[in-house]
Design an enzyme around this catalytic site. Structure first.
Site, mmCIF file in Angstrom:
data_model
loop_
_atom_site.group_PDB
_atom_site.id
_atom_site.type_symbol
_atom_site.label_atom_id
_atom_site.label_comp_id
_atom_site.label_asym_id
_atom_site.label_seq_id
_atom_site.Cartn_x
_atom_site.Cartn_y
_atom_site.Cartn_z
ATOM 1 N N GLY A 1 34.546 45.482 38.173
ATOM 2 C CA GLY A 1 34.744 45.437 39.762
ATOM 3 C C GLY A 1 35.705 46.689 39.855
ATOM 4 O O GLY A 1 36.645 47.007 39.287
ATOM 5 N N GLN B 1 26.650 38.924 37.895
ATOM 6 C CA GLN B 1 28.039 38.862 38.502
ATOM 7 C C GLN B 1 27.935 37.852 39.733
ATOM 8 O O GLN B 1 28.930 37.124 39.878
ATOM 9 C CB GLN B 1 28.523 40.057 38.736
ATOM 10 C CG GLN B 1 28.816 40.964 37.557
ATOM 11 C CD GLN B 1 27.686 42.140 37.355
ATOM 12 O OE1 GLN B 1 26.537 41.606 37.473
ATOM 13 N NE2 GLN B 1 28.105 43.182 36.740
ATOM 14 N N ASP C 1 31.692 51.077 44.846
ATOM 15 C CA ASP C 1 32.626 51.740 43.505
ATOM 16 C C ASP C 1 32.769 53.070 44.041
ATOM 17 O O ASP C 1 33.787 53.440 43.392
ATOM 18 C CB ASP C 1 31.263 51.574 42.369
ATOM 19 C CG ASP C 1 31.497 50.142 41.663
ATOM 20 O OD1 ASP C 1 30.822 49.481 42.428
ATOM 21 O OD2 ASP C 1 32.235 49.931 40.982
ATOM 22 N N ASN D 1 26.939 51.467 44.786
ATOM 23 C CA ASN D 1 27.449 50.015 44.529
ATOM 24 C C ASN D 1 26.206 49.660 43.552
ATOM 25 O O ASN D 1 25.640 50.148 43.163
ATOM 26 C CB ASN D 1 27.510 49.314 45.856
ATOM 27 C CG ASN D 1 27.999 47.749 45.439
ATOM 28 O OD1 ASN D 1 29.217 47.852 45.113
ATOM 29 N ND2 ASN D 1 27.348 46.765 45.840
HETATM 30 C C1 RUB Z 1 30.666 45.855 40.213
HETATM 31 C C2 RUB Z 1 30.079 46.022 41.419
HETATM 32 C C3 RUB Z 1 30.658 45.731 42.944
HETATM 33 C C4 RUB Z 1 31.615 46.750 43.034
HETATM 34 C C5 RUB Z 1 32.057 46.657 44.211
HETATM 35 O O1 RUB Z 1 30.037 46.503 39.117
HETATM 36 O O2 RUB Z 1 29.220 46.822 41.702
HETATM 37 O O3 RUB Z 1 29.919 45.331 43.656
HETATM 38 O O4 RUB Z 1 32.462 46.837 42.012
HETATM 39 O O5 RUB Z 1 33.013 45.787 44.580
HETATM 40 P P1 RUB Z 1 30.493 46.192 37.665
HETATM 41 P P2 RUB Z 1 34.609 46.012 44.661
HETATM 42 O O6 RUB Z 1 30.233 44.597 37.736
HETATM 43 O O7 RUB Z 1 29.578 46.510 36.816
HETATM 44 O O8 RUB Z 1 31.752 46.569 37.496
HETATM 45 O O9 RUB Z 1 34.615 47.205 45.801
HETATM 46 O O10 RUB Z 1 35.053 44.718 45.362
HETATM 47 O O11 RUB Z 1 35.212 46.419 43.569
#
Ligand code: RUB
Length: 358
Positions: free
Chosen positions: A61, A202, A243, A253
């Site tokens: 995240g 996730q 992201d 994202n």
């Molecule tokens: C996590 C993911 C989340 C983003 C956005 O990817 O894509 O949707 O991090 O969430 P991974 P936020 O599981 O590959 O890390 O903005 O809350 O971080």
């Protein structure tokens, strides 16, 4: 001056789900690959351990790995007794773990810029900077939660993708779930549809776990059901995290986000991303310039070590996709909700300017 020890103690007494914390000279984190079936705590005593935990998705995240940038460099300072070269080296290593989430790059850079002196003075300086970053990231979540919740009406069903929540952030609700958690705490009667998010699940594993923990009604769907849910009137709004947001408002994202945004446009459903001003990357002009992390194909051909495709099947796993700005109804930040034209309006949330667009 608040110490990390005092901050962690305070946070542990609040209703937060902390993804990572410093305790007795080591970093401890919840192994997110094991959720929801066990809440294992992993100990990282070196930056190398932490980098491996980030790479292997034990902590993930964009908000949470941003925090790893701060904590990781503090750990490097602590372990090396304040050696500036070791701290810079740790920054390089952490930045190499996951390329798309810009928050990680920014916190590492902020920590490196704060390097001053050597030895114990430097350790204390790094500690103060870490405390500042942690407090700021948590404050963002409360603020963006309020701005986003203002868009949510009583009775809304909100769809989200992947996990953009507390354990992916600073502990309140990360980004998308800060909006949802705030609306719920305001007494709005809401329902959440969480997409499972192949291949790492996730949404099924972590978003559903947090929604249950916070007592928010929810329904799990597989990613390919989102179009059905939208054109049968089951979705009022979509809120996802991000992201990285480029200077023109394109959004990187979790892969699958783009297809939800397309279906939302077709069905006239508002599509929002919740994020912090620190996830807006003014050095990246458009989505085309964002590096999309490509992960190992075995993460598609296997689930938890069980093969789901014939031996030798080629598979592709882009970890993120790009949603172009014209599909986005608004970008929810700690400073307000930004709408089109994004190239102009995003400028107004530059952390240095501190203004909300009218
Ligand atoms: C996590 C993911 C989340 C983003 C956005 O990817 O894509 O949707 O991090 O969430 P991974 P936020 O599981 O590959 O890390 O903005 O809350 O971080």
């Amino acid at each position: 001056m608040t110490t990390i020890h005092e901050l962690v103690k305070r946070y542990q007494g609040e209703e937060l789900a902390l993804p990572i914390w410093f305790e007795e000279g080591v970093l401890k984190l919840i192994d997110q690959t094991k959720l929801p079936f066990s809440e294992d705590i992993v100990t990282c005593s070196t930056v190398e351990h932490l980098a491996e935990a980030v790479r292997s998705m034990m902590i993930r995240g964009s908000g949470a790995i941003g925090i790893c940038g701060a904590y990781g460099l503090y750990l490097a300072a602590y372990v090396s007794d304040g050696d500036p070269d070791e701290i810079k080296q740790a920054g390089k290593l952490l930045k190499s773990t996951r390329p798309t989430a810009v928050n990680l790059m920014k916190t590492v850079d902020e920590m490196v810029e704060a390097i001053n002196g050597t030895g114990q003075d430097l350790v204390e300086g790094m500690e103060q900077k870490t405390v500042e970053i942690l407090e700021r990231q948590l404050a963002f979540e409360y603020e963006l939660g309020k701005h986003g919740a203002a868009l949510i009406e009583d009775g809304d069903t909100i769809m989200t993708h992947c996990h953009s929540g507390a354990l992916g952030g600073a502990g309140y609700g990360g980004r998308a779930l800060s909006v949802i958690r705030t609306a719920h705490e305001q007494g709005k009667n809401i329902h959440v549809i969480t997409c499972e998010t192949r291949p790492y699940l996730q949404g099924a594993r972590i978003t559903a776990y947090e929604l249950k923990k916070f007592g928010i009604p929810h329904t799990l769907i597989t990613d390919n059901m989102s179009g059905f849910c939208m054109n049968t009137g089951r979705v009022d709004k979509i809120v996802v995290g991000s992201d990285r947001v480029s200077a023109n408002g394109d959004l990187a994202n979790k892969v699958g986000t783009y297809m939800h945004a397309l279906a939302a446009k077709e069905n006239g459903i508002p599509f929002y991303t919740a994020t912090s001003s620190h996830t807006i990357d003014f050095d990246t002009e458009s989505g085309e310039d964002i590096e999309v992390e490509m992960r190992d194909s075995s993460e598609v051909t296997e689930i938890k070590g069980v093969k789901i495709a014939p031996e030798g099947t080629a598979a592709l796993y882009p970890s993120f996709d790009i949603t172009p700005n014209h599909l986005i109804s608004g970008i929810i930040t700690e400073k307000g909700v930004i709408t089109a034209p994004f190239t102009d309006n995003l400028q107004t949330v530059d952390p240095k300017l501190n203004k909300i667009p009218q």
